[in-house]
Design a protein around this motif. Structure first.
Motif, PDB file in Angstrom:
ATOM      1  N   ARG A   1     -11.554  23.025 -34.050  1.00  0.00           N
ATOM      2  CA  ARG A   1     -11.901  22.330 -32.811  1.00  0.00           C
ATOM      3  C   ARG A   1     -13.207  21.541 -32.889  1.00  0.00           C
ATOM      4  O   ARG A   1     -13.421  20.654 -32.063  1.00  0.00           O
ATOM      5  N   LEU A   2     -14.067  21.835 -33.859  1.00  0.00           N
ATOM      6  CA  LEU A   2     -15.367  21.167 -33.870  1.00  0.00           C
ATOM      7  C   LEU A   2     -15.796  20.698 -35.261  1.00  0.00           C
ATOM      8  O   LEU A   2     -16.125  19.525 -35.450  1.00  0.00           O
ATOM      9  N   VAL A   3     -15.796  21.605 -36.249  1.00  0.00           N
ATOM     10  CA  VAL A   3     -16.233  21.204 -37.588  1.00  0.00           C
ATOM     11  C   VAL A   3     -15.327  20.104 -38.139  1.00  0.00           C
ATOM     12  O   VAL A   3     -15.806  19.096 -38.680  1.00  0.00           O
ATOM     13  N   GLU A   4     -14.030  20.295 -38.008  1.00  0.00           N
ATOM     14  CA  GLU A   4     -13.075  19.332 -38.555  1.00  0.00           C
ATOM     15  C   GLU A   4     -13.241  17.931 -37.962  1.00  0.00           C
ATOM     16  O   GLU A   4     -13.350  16.952 -38.719  1.00  0.00           O
TER      17      GLU A   4
ATOM     18  N   GLY B   1     -12.022  13.009 -43.840  1.00  0.00           N
ATOM     19  CA  GLY B   1     -11.499  13.984 -44.792  1.00  0.00           C
ATOM     20  C   GLY B   1     -11.012  15.258 -44.138  1.00  0.00           C
ATOM     21  O   GLY B   1     -10.843  15.343 -42.931  1.00  0.00           O
ATOM     22  N   ASP B   2     -10.816  16.257 -44.972  1.00  0.00           N
ATOM     23  CA  ASP B   2     -10.268  17.557 -44.578  1.00  0.00           C
ATOM     24  C   ASP B   2     -11.357  18.602 -44.766  1.00  0.00           C
ATOM     25  O   ASP B   2     -11.827  18.834 -45.888  1.00  0.00           O
ATOM     26  N   ALA B   3     -11.775  19.228 -43.675  1.00  0.00           N
ATOM     27  CA  ALA B   3     -12.872  20.199 -43.741  1.00  0.00           C
ATOM     28  C   ALA B   3     -12.580  21.343 -44.695  1.00  0.00           C
ATOM     29  O   ALA B   3     -13.506  21.943 -45.251  1.00  0.00           O
ATOM     30  N   TYR B   4     -11.305  21.649 -44.892  1.00  0.00           N
ATOM     31  CA  TYR B   4     -10.950  22.752 -45.777  1.00  0.00           C
ATOM     32  C   TYR B   4     -10.984  22.347 -47.251  1.00  0.00           C
ATOM     33  O   TYR B   4     -10.747  23.175 -48.137  1.00  0.00           O
ATOM     34  N   ARG B   5     -11.310  21.068 -47.531  1.00  0.00           N
ATOM     35  CA  ARG B   5     -11.487  20.592 -48.901  1.00  0.00           C
ATOM     36  C   ARG B   5     -12.917  20.133 -49.173  1.00  0.00           C
ATOM     37  O   ARG B   5     -13.351  20.113 -50.321  1.00  0.00           O
ATOM     38  N   ILE B   6     -13.634  19.737 -48.131  1.00  0.00           N
ATOM     39  CA  ILE B   6     -14.932  19.088 -48.310  1.00  0.00           C
ATOM     40  C   ILE B   6     -15.991  20.087 -48.763  1.00  0.00           C
ATOM     41  O   ILE B   6     -16.124  21.189 -48.222  1.00  0.00           O
ATOM     42  N   SER B   7     -16.760  19.691 -49.747  1.00  0.00           N
ATOM     43  CA  SER B   7     -17.820  20.512 -50.315  1.00  0.00           C
ATOM     44  C   SER B   7     -18.957  20.733 -49.325  1.00  0.00           C
ATOM     45  O   SER B   7     -19.529  19.777 -48.801  1.00  0.00           O
ATOM     46  N   MET B   8     -19.288  22.001 -49.094  1.00  0.00           N
ATOM     47  CA  MET B   8     -20.423  22.296 -48.221  1.00  0.00           C
ATOM     48  C   MET B   8     -21.730  21.926 -48.917  1.00  0.00           C
ATOM     49  O   MET B   8     -22.665  21.425 -48.279  1.00  0.00           O
ATOM     50  N   ARG B   9     -21.792  22.126 -50.198  1.00  0.00           N
ATOM     51  CA  ARG B   9     -23.017  21.803 -50.933  1.00  0.00           C
ATOM     52  C   ARG B   9     -23.314  20.302 -50.881  1.00  0.00           C
ATOM     53  O   ARG B   9     -24.472  19.897 -50.762  1.00  0.00           O
ATOM     54  N   ALA B  10     -22.272  19.470 -50.920  1.00  0.00           N
ATOM     55  CA  ALA B  10     -22.481  18.028 -50.911  1.00  0.00           C
ATOM     56  C   ALA B  10     -22.613  17.471 -49.512  1.00  0.00           C
ATOM     57  O   ALA B  10     -23.448  16.600 -49.253  1.00  0.00           O
ATOM     58  N   ALA B  11     -21.791  17.944 -48.576  1.00  0.00           N
ATOM     59  CA  ALA B  11     -21.726  17.332 -47.252  1.00  0.00           C
ATOM     60  C   ALA B  11     -22.708  17.922 -46.257  1.00  0.00           C
ATOM     61  O   ALA B  11     -23.230  17.211 -45.395  1.00  0.00           O
TER      62      ALA B  11
END
Length: 495
Positions: free
Chosen positions: A166-169, A178-188
Protein backbone atom coordinates in the motif's frame (compact mmCIF):
# COMPACT_ATOMS: atom_id res chain seq x y z
CA UNK A 1 36.86 8.41 -44.10
CA UNK A 2 37.91 11.72 -42.60
CA UNK A 3 40.15 11.54 -39.53
CA UNK A 4 40.48 14.49 -37.17
CA UNK A 5 43.68 14.85 -35.17
CA UNK A 6 42.83 16.85 -32.08
CA UNK A 7 45.65 16.18 -29.67
CA UNK A 8 46.41 18.96 -27.24
CA UNK A 9 49.17 19.83 -24.82
CA UNK A 10 48.91 18.33 -21.30
CA UNK A 11 46.33 20.11 -19.21
CA UNK A 12 44.24 21.08 -22.22
CA UNK A 13 43.43 17.61 -23.56
CA UNK A 14 40.44 16.88 -25.76
CA UNK A 15 37.65 14.85 -24.16
CA UNK A 16 34.59 13.55 -25.96
CA UNK A 17 31.39 13.09 -23.95
CA UNK A 18 29.11 10.46 -25.49
CA UNK A 19 25.48 11.14 -24.60
CA UNK A 20 23.54 14.38 -24.35
CA UNK A 21 21.28 13.67 -21.40
CA UNK A 22 21.66 15.67 -18.21
CA UNK A 23 24.60 13.51 -17.10
CA UNK A 24 26.50 14.06 -20.34
CA UNK A 25 25.79 17.78 -20.33
CA UNK A 26 26.87 18.09 -16.70
CA UNK A 27 30.08 16.19 -17.46
CA UNK A 28 30.84 18.49 -20.40
CA UNK A 29 30.20 21.56 -18.26
CA UNK A 30 32.49 20.23 -15.53
CA UNK A 31 35.29 19.28 -17.93
CA UNK A 32 35.31 22.74 -19.47
CA UNK A 33 35.66 24.18 -15.99
CA UNK A 34 38.81 22.07 -15.61
CA UNK A 35 40.33 23.69 -18.68
CA UNK A 36 39.85 20.77 -21.05
CA UNK A 37 38.61 20.89 -24.61
CA UNK A 38 35.22 19.19 -24.92
CA UNK A 39 33.09 17.76 -27.70
CA UNK A 40 29.70 16.27 -26.83
CA UNK A 41 28.15 13.76 -29.23
CA UNK A 42 24.43 12.97 -29.02
CA UNK A 43 22.93 10.26 -31.21
CA UNK A 44 19.47 11.85 -31.49
CA UNK A 45 18.46 15.31 -32.64
CA UNK A 46 17.48 16.41 -29.12
CA UNK A 47 19.47 17.06 -25.95
CA UNK A 48 18.20 16.40 -22.45
CA UNK A 49 17.34 12.71 -22.28
CA UNK A 50 14.42 12.25 -19.89
CA UNK A 51 14.19 16.00 -19.31
CA UNK A 52 11.92 17.54 -21.93
CA UNK A 53 9.35 20.30 -22.24
CA UNK A 54 6.47 20.49 -24.69
CA UNK A 55 3.15 22.23 -25.15
CA UNK A 56 -0.34 21.35 -24.00
CA UNK A 57 -3.13 23.69 -25.14
CA UNK A 58 -0.46 26.26 -25.97
CA UNK A 59 1.14 26.10 -22.52
CA UNK A 60 4.69 24.90 -21.95
CA UNK A 61 4.90 21.97 -19.52
CA UNK A 62 7.32 19.25 -18.55
CA UNK A 63 6.84 16.03 -20.50
CA UNK A 64 9.53 14.23 -18.54
CA UNK A 65 11.00 14.74 -15.08
CA UNK A 66 9.31 17.70 -13.36
CA UNK A 67 11.32 18.31 -10.17
CA UNK A 68 14.69 17.81 -8.51
CA UNK A 69 15.51 16.75 -4.98
CA UNK A 70 16.67 20.04 -3.46
CA UNK A 71 18.12 18.43 -0.32
CA UNK A 72 20.99 17.26 -2.53
CA UNK A 73 23.09 20.16 -3.83
CA UNK A 74 24.08 19.08 -7.34
CA UNK A 75 21.03 19.92 -9.46
CA UNK A 76 20.21 23.19 -7.71
CA UNK A 77 23.86 24.26 -7.95
CA UNK A 78 24.02 23.44 -11.66
CA UNK A 79 20.80 25.35 -12.32
CA UNK A 80 22.27 28.38 -10.58
CA UNK A 81 25.57 28.01 -12.43
CA UNK A 82 23.80 28.22 -15.80
CA UNK A 83 21.61 31.19 -14.92
CA UNK A 84 18.39 29.55 -13.75
CA UNK A 85 18.74 30.33 -10.06
CA UNK A 86 16.00 32.97 -10.04
CA UNK A 87 13.61 30.53 -11.71
CA UNK A 88 13.89 27.76 -9.12
CA UNK A 89 10.53 27.24 -7.46
CA UNK A 90 9.27 24.93 -4.72
CA UNK A 91 5.96 23.12 -5.15
CA UNK A 92 2.95 25.24 -4.23
CA UNK A 93 1.56 22.22 -2.39
CA UNK A 94 2.98 18.84 -1.49
CA UNK A 95 -0.28 17.39 -0.18
CA UNK A 96 -0.20 14.07 -2.01
CA UNK A 97 -2.57 11.15 -1.53
CA UNK A 98 -2.62 7.41 -2.08
CA UNK A 99 -5.55 5.99 -4.05
CA UNK A 100 -6.11 2.67 -2.38
CA UNK A 101 -9.00 0.58 -1.16
CA UNK A 102 -11.34 2.72 -3.30
CA UNK A 103 -10.52 6.07 -1.69
CA UNK A 104 -7.98 8.88 -1.82
CA UNK A 105 -6.15 8.70 1.49
CA UNK A 106 -3.61 11.26 2.75
CA UNK A 107 0.04 10.38 2.25
CA UNK A 108 1.35 9.77 5.77
CA UNK A 109 4.22 11.80 7.15
CA UNK A 110 7.19 10.52 9.08
CA UNK A 111 8.28 7.61 6.91
CA UNK A 112 11.39 6.56 4.98
CA UNK A 113 10.27 5.45 1.52
CA UNK A 114 7.01 4.24 3.02
CA UNK A 115 8.49 2.57 6.10
CA UNK A 116 6.97 4.28 9.16
CA UNK A 117 8.61 5.41 12.32
CA UNK A 118 5.16 5.75 13.90
CA UNK A 119 2.66 3.09 12.76
CA UNK A 120 -0.22 5.33 13.82
CA UNK A 121 0.51 7.49 10.78
CA UNK A 122 -0.65 4.64 8.53
CA UNK A 123 -4.07 4.31 10.11
CA UNK A 124 -6.04 5.39 7.05
CA UNK A 125 -3.98 3.33 4.65
CA UNK A 126 -3.92 -0.06 6.35
CA UNK A 127 -6.54 -2.44 7.56
CA UNK A 128 -6.80 -3.31 11.28
CA UNK A 129 -5.03 -6.58 10.43
CA UNK A 130 -2.19 -4.69 8.77
CA UNK A 131 -1.74 -2.41 11.77
CA UNK A 132 -1.81 -5.41 14.11
CA UNK A 133 0.95 -7.05 12.06
CA UNK A 134 3.18 -3.98 12.48
CA UNK A 135 2.65 -4.13 16.25
CA UNK A 136 4.35 -7.55 16.32
CA UNK A 137 7.59 -6.26 14.81
CA UNK A 138 9.60 -5.69 17.99
CA UNK A 139 8.99 -9.29 19.06
CA UNK A 140 10.45 -10.77 15.87
CA UNK A 141 13.92 -12.25 15.65
CA UNK A 142 16.39 -10.21 13.54
CA UNK A 143 16.08 -10.53 9.78
CA UNK A 144 19.49 -10.96 8.11
CA UNK A 145 20.26 -8.64 5.20
CA UNK A 146 23.67 -9.92 4.10
CA UNK A 147 25.34 -7.88 1.37
CA UNK A 148 21.98 -6.74 0.01
CA UNK A 149 18.28 -7.48 0.21
CA UNK A 150 15.13 -6.50 -1.68
CA UNK A 151 13.29 -3.61 -0.06
CA UNK A 152 9.89 -5.27 -0.33
CA UNK A 153 11.03 -8.64 0.96
CA UNK A 154 12.74 -7.19 4.02
CA UNK A 155 9.96 -4.76 4.96
CA UNK A 156 7.28 -7.41 4.43
CA UNK A 157 9.19 -9.79 6.70
CA UNK A 158 9.38 -7.16 9.43
CA UNK A 159 6.09 -5.25 9.08
CA UNK A 160 3.88 -7.34 6.82
CA UNK A 161 3.04 -7.19 3.13
CA UNK A 162 0.36 -4.54 3.55
CA UNK A 163 2.92 -1.83 4.33
CA UNK A 164 4.83 -2.79 1.21
CA UNK A 165 1.83 -3.17 -1.07
CA UNK A 166 0.00 0.00 0.00
CA UNK A 167 2.88 2.44 0.48
CA UNK A 168 6.43 1.22 -0.20
CA UNK A 169 5.51 -0.19 -3.60
CA UNK A 170 3.83 2.95 -5.02
CA UNK A 171 6.59 5.22 -3.67
CA UNK A 172 9.40 3.12 -5.13
CA UNK A 173 7.37 2.66 -8.28
CA UNK A 174 7.18 6.42 -8.64
CA UNK A 175 10.98 6.61 -8.67
CA UNK A 176 12.01 3.46 -10.53
CA UNK A 177 8.81 2.23 -12.22
CA UNK A 178 9.95 -1.02 -10.64
CA UNK A 179 8.95 -3.83 -8.32
CA UNK A 180 9.63 -3.30 -4.62
CA UNK A 181 10.12 -7.03 -4.16
CA UNK A 182 13.08 -6.88 -6.60
CA UNK A 183 14.60 -3.47 -5.89
CA UNK A 184 17.83 -3.38 -3.90
CA UNK A 185 17.52 -1.75 -0.50
CA UNK A 186 21.24 -1.05 -0.43
CA UNK A 187 21.06 0.84 -3.74
CA UNK A 188 17.64 2.50 -3.54
CA UNK A 189 17.23 3.27 0.17
CA UNK A 190 20.76 3.07 1.61
CA UNK A 191 19.89 4.72 4.93
CA UNK A 192 17.26 2.03 5.52
CA UNK A 193 19.79 -0.66 4.62
CA UNK A 194 22.24 0.70 7.17
CA UNK A 195 19.49 0.77 9.80
CA UNK A 196 18.67 -2.86 8.97
CA UNK A 197 22.34 -3.84 9.33
CA UNK A 198 22.41 -2.27 12.77
CA UNK A 199 19.84 -4.88 13.78
CA UNK A 200 16.97 -4.60 16.20
CA UNK A 201 13.57 -3.16 15.41
CA UNK A 202 13.04 -1.66 11.95
CA UNK A 203 10.61 0.86 13.46
CA UNK A 204 13.33 2.01 15.84
CA UNK A 205 15.77 2.13 12.92
CA UNK A 206 13.49 4.49 11.02
CA UNK A 207 13.22 6.71 14.08
CA UNK A 208 17.03 6.85 14.26
CA UNK A 209 17.15 7.93 10.62
CA UNK A 210 14.62 10.66 11.32
CA UNK A 211 16.50 11.85 14.40
CA UNK A 212 19.74 12.09 12.42
CA UNK A 213 17.98 14.05 9.71
CA UNK A 214 16.54 16.42 12.31
CA UNK A 215 19.98 16.88 13.84
CA UNK A 216 21.29 18.03 10.45
CA UNK A 217 18.66 20.78 10.60
CA UNK A 218 18.05 20.81 6.88
CA UNK A 219 15.84 23.70 5.87
CA UNK A 220 14.18 24.78 2.68
CA UNK A 221 12.04 22.79 0.27
CA UNK A 222 12.64 19.08 -0.24
CA UNK A 223 11.94 19.37 -3.97
CA UNK A 224 12.18 22.21 -6.45
CA UNK A 225 11.04 22.83 -9.99
CA UNK A 226 11.98 25.47 -12.53
CA UNK A 227 9.68 28.15 -13.90
CA UNK A 228 9.14 26.96 -17.46
CA UNK A 229 9.91 23.35 -16.58
CA UNK A 230 12.81 21.18 -15.46
CA UNK A 231 13.10 20.40 -19.16
CA UNK A 232 14.66 23.85 -19.66
CA UNK A 233 17.74 22.84 -17.66
CA UNK A 234 19.47 20.84 -20.44
CA UNK A 235 19.19 23.74 -22.88
CA UNK A 236 20.66 26.15 -20.35
CA UNK A 237 23.57 23.80 -19.65
CA UNK A 238 24.13 23.33 -23.38
CA UNK A 239 24.22 27.11 -23.87
CA UNK A 240 26.79 27.39 -21.07
CA UNK A 241 28.88 24.62 -22.64
CA UNK A 242 28.90 26.37 -26.01
CA UNK A 243 29.66 29.75 -24.40
CA UNK A 244 32.70 28.19 -22.71
CA UNK A 245 33.99 26.91 -26.04
CA UNK A 246 32.58 23.41 -26.00
CA UNK A 247 31.29 21.75 -29.17
CA UNK A 248 27.94 19.94 -29.22
CA UNK A 249 26.96 17.72 -32.14
CA UNK A 250 23.47 16.20 -32.25
CA UNK A 251 22.27 13.49 -34.66
CA UNK A 252 25.79 12.07 -34.37
CA UNK A 253 25.73 8.46 -33.15
CA UNK A 254 29.04 6.93 -32.10
CA UNK A 255 29.68 3.71 -34.00
CA UNK A 256 32.82 2.50 -32.24
CA UNK A 257 35.72 3.18 -29.84
CA UNK A 258 39.30 2.07 -30.39
CA UNK A 259 42.34 2.53 -28.16
CA UNK A 260 45.41 3.97 -29.82
CA UNK A 261 48.97 4.62 -28.70
CA UNK A 262 48.06 8.22 -27.93
CA UNK A 263 44.49 7.92 -26.65
CA UNK A 264 41.25 7.00 -28.40
CA UNK A 265 39.71 6.99 -31.84
CA UNK A 266 35.97 7.61 -31.89
CA UNK A 267 34.19 6.53 -35.06
CA UNK A 268 31.08 8.31 -36.23
CA UNK A 269 29.47 8.18 -39.64
CA UNK A 270 32.08 9.45 -42.08
CA UNK A 271 34.54 10.62 -39.44
CA UNK A 272 37.10 9.37 -36.91
CA UNK A 273 37.91 11.72 -34.04
CA UNK A 274 41.23 11.24 -32.23
CA UNK A 275 40.89 12.30 -28.60
CA UNK A 276 42.62 12.01 -25.24
CA UNK A 277 39.70 10.94 -23.06
CA UNK A 278 36.09 9.77 -23.08
CA UNK A 279 33.15 10.19 -20.72
CA UNK A 280 30.55 7.58 -21.64
CA UNK A 281 27.18 8.99 -20.52
CA UNK A 282 25.00 6.64 -22.52
CA UNK A 283 22.32 4.12 -21.43
CA UNK A 284 23.55 0.68 -20.43
CA UNK A 285 22.70 -1.03 -23.70
CA UNK A 286 24.56 1.60 -25.74
CA UNK A 287 27.55 1.64 -23.40
CA UNK A 288 27.65 -2.16 -23.58
CA UNK A 289 27.89 -2.10 -27.37
CA UNK A 290 30.59 0.57 -27.41
CA UNK A 291 32.73 -1.21 -24.79
CA UNK A 292 32.38 -4.70 -26.28
CA UNK A 293 35.80 -4.74 -27.94
CA UNK A 294 37.85 -2.80 -25.38
CA UNK A 295 36.25 -4.07 -22.15
CA UNK A 296 34.21 -7.24 -22.74
CA UNK A 297 33.66 -7.83 -19.01
CA UNK A 298 32.20 -4.35 -18.44
CA UNK A 299 30.19 -4.77 -21.64
CA UNK A 300 28.66 -8.03 -20.42
CA UNK A 301 27.76 -6.49 -17.05
CA UNK A 302 26.11 -3.52 -18.73
CA UNK A 303 24.18 -5.82 -21.06
CA UNK A 304 22.57 -7.36 -17.98
CA UNK A 305 21.00 -4.09 -16.79
CA UNK A 306 17.23 -4.14 -17.27
CA UNK A 307 15.01 -1.13 -17.93
CA UNK A 308 11.37 -0.23 -17.35
CA UNK A 309 9.26 1.67 -19.85
CA UNK A 310 6.48 4.11 -19.05
CA UNK A 311 4.20 6.66 -20.66
CA UNK A 312 3.08 10.08 -19.43
CA UNK A 313 -0.38 11.28 -20.39
CA UNK A 314 -0.65 15.06 -20.04
CA UNK A 315 -4.12 16.62 -20.25
CA UNK A 316 -5.50 20.14 -20.12
CA UNK A 317 -9.07 20.88 -19.00
CA UNK A 318 -11.00 24.11 -18.86
CA UNK A 319 -10.72 25.19 -15.26
CA UNK A 320 -14.43 25.97 -15.20
CA UNK A 321 -15.15 22.34 -16.15
CA UNK A 322 -13.29 20.95 -13.12
CA UNK A 323 -14.45 23.55 -10.58
CA UNK A 324 -16.96 21.16 -9.02
CA UNK A 325 -14.50 18.24 -8.75
CA UNK A 326 -13.72 18.79 -5.09
CA UNK A 327 -11.42 15.77 -4.81
CA UNK A 328 -8.83 17.67 -6.85
CA UNK A 329 -8.74 20.59 -4.43
CA UNK A 330 -5.70 21.08 -2.21
CA UNK A 331 -3.85 18.07 -3.60
CA UNK A 332 -0.67 17.85 -5.65
CA UNK A 333 -1.68 14.43 -6.94
CA UNK A 334 -1.82 10.81 -5.88
CA UNK A 335 0.00 7.48 -6.10
CA UNK A 336 -1.62 4.16 -6.93
CA UNK A 337 -0.49 0.82 -5.41
CA UNK A 338 -0.23 -1.95 -8.03
CA UNK A 339 -2.11 -4.27 -5.67
CA UNK A 340 -5.29 -2.28 -6.37
CA UNK A 341 -5.25 -3.37 -10.00
CA UNK A 342 -5.54 0.06 -11.64
CA UNK A 343 -3.87 1.03 -14.90
CA UNK A 344 -2.38 4.39 -13.94
CA UNK A 345 0.32 4.33 -11.30
CA UNK A 346 0.19 8.03 -10.37
CA UNK A 347 -1.31 11.39 -11.24
CA UNK A 348 0.16 14.86 -10.75
CA UNK A 349 -2.11 17.90 -10.62
CA UNK A 350 0.38 20.25 -12.27
CA UNK A 351 -1.77 23.36 -11.97
CA UNK A 352 -1.95 22.85 -8.20
CA UNK A 353 1.62 21.68 -7.71
CA UNK A 354 3.44 24.38 -9.67
CA UNK A 355 2.59 28.08 -9.53
CA UNK A 356 4.34 28.64 -12.84
CA UNK A 357 1.92 26.26 -14.60
CA UNK A 358 -1.11 27.93 -13.00
CA UNK A 359 0.19 31.39 -13.84
CA UNK A 360 0.96 30.46 -17.45
CA UNK A 361 -2.55 29.07 -18.03
CA UNK A 362 -4.99 30.52 -15.48
CA UNK A 363 -8.03 29.31 -17.43
CA UNK A 364 -6.76 25.73 -17.70
CA UNK A 365 -6.26 22.88 -15.28
CA UNK A 366 -3.29 20.74 -16.30
CA UNK A 367 -2.64 17.28 -14.90
CA UNK A 368 -0.79 14.19 -15.98
CA UNK A 369 -0.90 10.48 -15.32
CA UNK A 370 1.80 7.85 -15.62
CA UNK A 371 1.27 4.38 -17.00
CA UNK A 372 3.64 1.42 -17.03
CA UNK A 373 5.91 -0.40 -14.61
CA UNK A 374 8.65 -2.97 -14.88
CA UNK A 375 7.18 -6.01 -16.62
CA UNK A 376 4.17 -4.06 -17.97
CA UNK A 377 5.49 -3.21 -21.42
CA UNK A 378 2.12 -3.84 -23.10
CA UNK A 379 0.76 -0.46 -22.00
CA UNK A 380 3.51 1.38 -23.88
CA UNK A 381 2.29 -0.10 -27.17
CA UNK A 382 -1.32 1.01 -26.80
CA UNK A 383 -2.63 3.80 -29.02
CA UNK A 384 -2.55 7.33 -27.65
CA UNK A 385 -6.33 7.55 -27.43
CA UNK A 386 -6.44 4.30 -25.45
CA UNK A 387 -3.98 5.64 -22.87
CA UNK A 388 -5.99 8.85 -22.62
CA UNK A 389 -9.25 6.93 -22.21
CA UNK A 390 -7.94 4.60 -19.52
CA UNK A 391 -6.40 7.55 -17.67
CA UNK A 392 -9.72 9.41 -17.75
CA UNK A 393 -11.53 6.31 -16.52
CA UNK A 394 -9.20 5.89 -13.55
CA UNK A 395 -9.29 9.62 -12.78
CA UNK A 396 -13.08 9.57 -12.80
CA UNK A 397 -13.15 6.71 -10.35
CA UNK A 398 -10.50 8.23 -8.09
CA UNK A 399 -11.67 11.85 -8.05
CA UNK A 400 -15.08 12.02 -9.73
CA UNK A 401 -13.58 13.99 -12.64
CA UNK A 402 -16.16 13.96 -15.44
CA UNK A 403 -14.80 16.73 -17.69
CA UNK A 404 -13.29 16.09 -21.10
CA UNK A 405 -9.83 17.48 -21.86
CA UNK A 406 -9.36 20.24 -24.41
CA UNK A 407 -5.92 18.88 -25.31
CA UNK A 408 -3.83 15.80 -24.59
CA UNK A 409 -0.23 14.73 -25.14
CA UNK A 410 1.16 11.20 -24.72
CA UNK A 411 4.90 10.88 -24.16
CA UNK A 412 6.47 7.42 -24.22
CA UNK A 413 9.72 6.72 -22.40
CA UNK A 414 10.71 3.34 -23.80
CA UNK A 415 13.52 1.85 -21.73
CA UNK A 416 13.37 4.99 -19.63
CA UNK A 417 14.43 3.84 -16.16
CA UNK A 418 17.24 1.41 -15.26
CA UNK A 419 16.28 -1.16 -12.66
CA UNK A 420 18.23 -1.59 -9.42
CA UNK A 421 17.71 -5.23 -8.39
CA UNK A 422 19.45 -6.90 -5.46
CA UNK A 423 23.19 -6.85 -6.14
CA UNK A 424 23.05 -3.76 -8.36
CA UNK A 425 25.81 -1.89 -6.52
CA UNK A 426 28.09 -4.90 -6.82
CA UNK A 427 27.44 -4.88 -10.56
CA UNK A 428 28.26 -1.17 -10.71
CA UNK A 429 31.49 -1.76 -8.79
CA UNK A 430 32.51 -4.48 -11.24
CA UNK A 431 31.76 -2.21 -14.20
CA UNK A 432 33.81 0.64 -12.75
CA UNK A 433 36.69 -1.66 -11.85
CA UNK A 434 36.88 -2.91 -15.43
CA UNK A 435 36.46 0.53 -16.99
CA UNK A 436 39.20 1.91 -14.73
CA UNK A 437 41.64 -0.42 -16.50
CA UNK A 438 41.17 1.66 -19.65
CA UNK A 439 43.09 4.92 -20.01
CA UNK A 440 41.11 8.13 -19.58
CA UNK A 441 37.65 6.59 -19.95
CA UNK A 442 34.86 6.83 -17.39
CA UNK A 443 31.12 6.08 -17.29
CA UNK A 444 28.28 8.03 -15.72
CA UNK A 445 24.51 8.33 -15.70
CA UNK A 446 21.38 6.90 -14.15
CA UNK A 447 22.69 3.32 -14.27
CA UNK A 448 25.33 3.88 -11.62
CA UNK A 449 24.54 6.09 -8.62
CA UNK A 450 20.80 6.76 -8.62
CA UNK A 451 18.14 7.65 -11.16
CA UNK A 452 17.34 11.12 -9.80
CA UNK A 453 18.68 14.25 -11.49
CA UNK A 454 21.07 15.22 -8.64
CA UNK A 455 22.48 11.68 -8.59
CA UNK A 456 23.05 11.75 -12.35
CA UNK A 457 24.86 15.07 -12.07
CA UNK A 458 27.00 13.79 -9.18
CA UNK A 459 27.87 10.73 -11.27
CA UNK A 460 28.87 13.02 -14.14
CA UNK A 461 31.04 15.17 -11.89
CA UNK A 462 32.80 12.12 -10.53
CA UNK A 463 33.60 10.90 -14.04
CA UNK A 464 34.71 14.35 -15.23
CA UNK A 465 36.92 14.97 -12.20
CA UNK A 466 38.69 11.63 -12.59
CA UNK A 467 39.30 12.25 -16.30
CA UNK A 468 40.54 15.78 -15.59
CA UNK A 469 42.97 14.50 -12.98
CA UNK A 470 44.27 11.80 -15.33
CA UNK A 471 44.77 14.27 -18.20
CA UNK A 472 46.23 16.99 -16.02
CA UNK A 473 43.22 19.31 -16.03
CA UNK A 474 42.30 21.92 -13.46
CA UNK A 475 40.71 19.59 -10.89
CA UNK A 476 42.90 17.73 -8.47
CA UNK A 477 42.57 15.14 -5.71
CA UNK A 478 40.61 17.49 -3.45
CA UNK A 479 37.83 17.88 -6.02
CA UNK A 480 37.75 14.14 -6.71
CA UNK A 481 37.42 13.36 -3.00
CA UNK A 482 34.56 15.82 -2.70
CA UNK A 483 32.82 14.42 -5.77
CA UNK A 484 33.10 10.85 -4.52
CA UNK A 485 31.72 11.83 -1.13
CA UNK A 486 28.71 13.61 -2.63
CA UNK A 487 28.00 10.74 -5.01
CA UNK A 488 28.01 8.33 -2.14
CA UNK A 489 25.35 10.13 -0.12
CA UNK A 490 22.09 9.17 -1.75
CA UNK A 491 18.97 10.48 -0.10
CA UNK A 492 15.35 9.46 0.01
CA UNK A 493 13.54 8.47 -3.15
CA UNK A 494 16.69 6.88 -4.50
CA UNK A 495 18.12 10.23 -5.56
Amino acid sequence: MQRSHNRAVPGTGHVVVIGGGIAGLAAAHRLLGAGLRVTLLEATERLGGKLMTGEIAGTQVDLGAESVLARRPEAVALARDVGLGDRLQPPATAAASVWTRDALRPMPKGHVMGVPGDPAALGELLSPEGLARIAQERDLTPTPVGDDVAVGAYVADRLGREVVDRLVEPLLGGVYAGDAYRISMRAAVPQLFEAAREGGSLLDGVRRIQERAAARQQTGPVFQGIDGGIGTLPGAVADAVRAAGGEILTATPVLGLTRTAEGWDIRTEGRVIAVDGIVLAAPAWSASTLLAAESPVASAELAGVEYASMALVTMAFRRSDVATTTALEGRSGFLVPPVDGRTIKASTFSSHKWNWVADAAPDLFVLRTSVGRYGEEDHIHREDHELVDVSLSDLAEATGLAAKPVDTEVTRWTGGLPQYPVGHLSRVARIRDEVAKLPALRVCGAVYDGVGIPACIASAHRAADEIAAELGGGFGEEIIATSTLVTGTRSEAGQ
